[in-house]
Design a protein around this motif. Structure first.
Motif, PDB file in Angstrom:
ATOM      1  N   ALA A 291     -13.471  45.169  80.877  1.00  0.00           N
ATOM      2  CA  ALA A 291     -14.307  45.995  80.007  1.00  0.00           C
ATOM      3  C   ALA A 291     -14.205  47.465  80.415  1.00  0.00           C
ATOM      4  N   PHE A 292     -14.215  47.727  81.718  1.00  0.00           N
ATOM      5  CA  PHE A 292     -14.048  49.101  82.194  1.00  0.00           C
ATOM      6  C   PHE A 292     -12.679  49.645  81.789  1.00  0.00           C
ATOM      7  N   ALA A 293     -11.643  48.846  81.976  1.00  0.00           N
ATOM      8  CA  ALA A 293     -10.284  49.292  81.651  1.00  0.00           C
ATOM      9  C   ALA A 293     -10.141  49.562  80.161  1.00  0.00           C
ATOM     10  N   GLU A 294     -10.732  48.709  79.332  1.00  0.00           N
ATOM     11  CA  GLU A 294     -10.679  48.919  77.886  1.00  0.00           C
ATOM     12  C   GLU A 294     -11.300  50.259  77.510  1.00  0.00           C
ATOM     13  N   ASP A 295     -12.384  50.610  78.200  1.00  0.00           N
ATOM     14  CA  ASP A 295     -13.019  51.895  77.958  1.00  0.00           C
ATOM     15  C   ASP A 295     -12.186  53.035  78.527  1.00  0.00           C
ATOM     16  N   CYS A 296     -11.639  52.817  79.712  1.00  0.00           N
ATOM     17  CA  CYS A 296     -10.898  53.888  80.397  1.00  0.00           C
ATOM     18  C   CYS A 296      -9.667  54.324  79.602  1.00  0.00           C
ATOM     19  N   ILE A 297      -8.893  53.366  79.110  1.00  0.00           N
ATOM     20  CA  ILE A 297      -7.614  53.710  78.467  1.00  0.00           C
ATOM     21  C   ILE A 297      -7.809  54.438  77.142  1.00  0.00           C
ATOM     22  N   LYS A 298      -9.051  54.502  76.661  1.00  0.00           N
ATOM     23  CA  LYS A 298      -9.330  55.285  75.456  1.00  0.00           C
ATOM     24  C   LYS A 298      -9.381  56.778  75.765  1.00  0.00           C
ATOM     25  N   HIS A 299      -9.511  57.110  77.054  1.00  0.00           N
ATOM     26  CA  HIS A 299      -9.614  58.506  77.475  1.00  0.00           C
ATOM     27  C   HIS A 299      -8.239  59.026  77.902  1.00  0.00           C
ATOM     28  N   LYS A 300      -7.902  60.218  77.447  1.00  0.00           N
ATOM     29  CA  LYS A 300      -6.594  60.781  77.770  1.00  0.00           C
ATOM     30  C   LYS A 300      -6.392  60.956  79.272  1.00  0.00           C
ATOM     31  N   ASN A 301      -7.494  61.185  79.980  1.00  0.00           N
ATOM     32  CA  ASN A 301      -7.390  61.421  81.426  1.00  0.00           C
ATOM     33  C   ASN A 301      -7.649  60.165  82.253  1.00  0.00           C
ATOM     34  N   CYS A 302      -7.537  58.990  81.651  1.00  0.00           N
ATOM     35  CA  CYS A 302      -7.772  57.753  82.404  1.00  0.00           C
ATOM     36  C   CYS A 302      -6.790  57.664  83.572  1.00  0.00           C
TER      37      CYS A 302
END
Length: 528
Positions: A291-302
């Motif tokens: 769930a964290f990764a799914e949210d993170c990869i939406k951000h350009k700076n992940c």
């Protein structure tokens, strides 16, 4: 080193009070199977065969305990304003009440409203080892409607915080312990980890002595009944989170006729053996990381890339491997090792409000700065800026290892189990498997076994589960609700550990209505 425990992360650091379990709980298991042969429930939860049911204690109070039940508490102002404190006595050994007492710290905040008072409401934040009085000081201000009608009460369980705490290591020794490599890559590293567990256990014996034999969950539940009587309540009203659900359910199993309004939030499943508990919990953390990764990869700076959750898992595993070989600087003498980094990431899994900071700290760690992840790890271990640790890190394994037999008896069994842990979580599997070894070296023989809790005859009990709870998987709430004869399951469809008081108006209003009016929600009610 994330050992088998539940604990509270720092409210100041993560902007939330959360309870968690990590590593493992202890229990008997075979060395070769993921779970002992048994049955599978409709929820898909593996059950051991022939598990016993917790038997209730006699309804009448034994004469040998009457002096404890009849004692009068001497209340005085606590150090923190608005609270009263007292010390309650209980027998160190309920089997031999004349063999000495244990002193238990109690605090309360009297009902603030002018309407009909509903009695006392005992709260417990989990652990095992969570400081209930400290939790009360944070919990008591909310919700206003509940504190207006109840005296809010907390008791540090035996061996915890102000109740004759278990002690094991010096602060410097604990620093070294937390940095021990928990994913050993060689026989030498395996021996070093086993030695760390042995030394930890020896420290507990030398500093805590006979107390280690008398801090089980059953004994803590019996203390709760003494407190109920001393407070003048015919029934126990209770809100327990995480491990606090196991403590509350144990009370209900022992004293079903004395259950009042009971909320068990972030439920544990007492019926599971150790292997099933550990593997399912490891999978729970994998769900949270996904769930964290799914949210993170939406951000350009992940810092874990923007491709996929599978790629993010590979990248964080690569970071852990890099830190295993070359720990990162932190601006202090301690460096960010693989074990401390893993603990830091685990700490952030309990509340999605920590995810933005976790992205920032992972980026820093990849650049060679480990300060942020070290701060998360310190919050997990309750390490203060001055280098001191709370006693939760010591009480936790002391209770866990007493409650159930060890999950593994030696490194060979851990190695055999690694494939199942890795399947449950490629990111955390190894760390959780090796963490389960800690009770193998515990100096006190366990006194409990895995069991069902039915609490036949108890008043309605409200069990709460969160669908993507990393520490107490949702299937555990389903299982506990199915065991307790009078339970209703309330579901929060969301992330994080526990649900009450975390922002869901649906959850909060439902629980408040139950506590204030006794209103039981409809069967299978879901909140988002």
């Amino acid at each position: 080193m994330a050992t088998s425990r539940l604990l509270r992360t720092s409210a100041a650091l993560l902007a939330a009070t959360a309870l968690l379990i990590s590593g493992c709980s202890s229990g008997s298991s075979s060395p070769d199977d993921e779970a002992s042969p048994g049955r599978t429930t409709e929820a898909g939860v593996q059950r051991p065969a022939g598990e016993p049911t917790l038997a209730p204690l006699p309804a009448s109070t034994p004469g040998s305990l009457r002096s404890y039940y009849d004692q009068k508490l001497s209340w005085h102002p606590c150090a923190s304003g608005g609270f009263e404190c007292a010390t309650m006595k209980a027998p160190l050994d309920y089997s031999h009440p004349g063999g000495g007492d244990i002193k238990l710290a109690v605090a309360r905040k009297k009902a603030t409203g002018t309407g009909h008072r509903l009695g006392s409401l005992l709260v417990n934040p989990g652990g095992p080892g969570g400081a209930a009085i400290e939790y009360l000081e944070k919990y008591a201000p909310q919700p206003a409607a509940v504190r207006a009608r109840y005296d809010m009460v907390a008791m540090d369980p035996r061996g915890v915080a102000h109740s004759q705490p278990v002690e094991c290591l010096t602060n410097q020794q604990m620093d070294r312990y937390t940095q021990t490599d928990q994913t050993p890559d060689s026989p030498a590293e395996v021996n070093k980890l086993a030695t760390a567990y042995r030394d930890f256990a020896k420290g507990c014996v030398s500093r805590s002595g006979k107390l280690l034999s008398h801090i089980s969950t059953v004994e803590a539940a019996r203390d709760m009944d003494v407190l109920r009587a001393v407070l003048g309540d015919k029934k126990l009203n209770y809100v327990g989170a995480s491990y606090g659900t196991f403590l509350g359910a144990t009370y209900a199993g022992l004293y079903p006729s004395r259950v009042g309004r009971m909320v068990l939030d972030g439920a544990m499943d007492p019926e599971l053996d150790a292997r099933a508990t550990n593997v399912q919990q490891t999978a729970g953390f994998n769900t949270a990381f996904t769930a964290f990764a799914e949210d993170c990869i939406k951000h350009k700076n992940c810092p874990l890339g923007t491709k996929s959750t599978a790629d993010a898992a590979q990248q964080i595993s690569a970071l852990f491997k890099k830190l295993d070989a070359h720990p990162a600087a932190t601006g202090e003498e301690r460096k960010l090792t693989e074990s401390l980094a893993t603990t830091g990431v685990i700490a952030a899994m309990y509340d999605q409000r920590a995810w933005p900071l976790l992205r920032e700290y992972l980026a820093q760690a990849k650049a060679g700065n480990g300060r942020g992840l070290l701060a998360f790890s310190d919050s997990y271990y309750e390490r203060s800026p001055n280098g001191s640790y709370s006693n939760q890190m010591y009480a936790n394994p002391a209770v866990n290892c007493l409650d159930l037999p060890p999950a593994f008896t030696g490194p060979g069994q851990v190695r055999a189990a690694l494939p199942s842990f890795r399947k449950a979580s490629p990111v955390f599997g190894d760390a959780f498997a090796w963490a389960a070894l800690n009770c193998a070296y515990w100096p006190v023989k366990s006194t409990g076994t895995a069991h069902r809790i039915e609490a036949k005859g108890a008043a309605p009990i409200l069990v709460v589960g969160t669908t993507r709870d990393p520490a107490t998987p949702y299937s555990w709430a389903q299982a506990l609700a199915s065991q307790l004869s009078s339970a209703t399951l309330l579901t929060y469809e969301g992330d994080g550990h526990t649900a009450y008081g975390r922002g869901s108006k649906c959850i909060d209003s439902t629980i408040d209505a139950y506590l204030l009016d006794g209103t039981v929600p409809p069967k299978n009610k879901h909140c988002k």
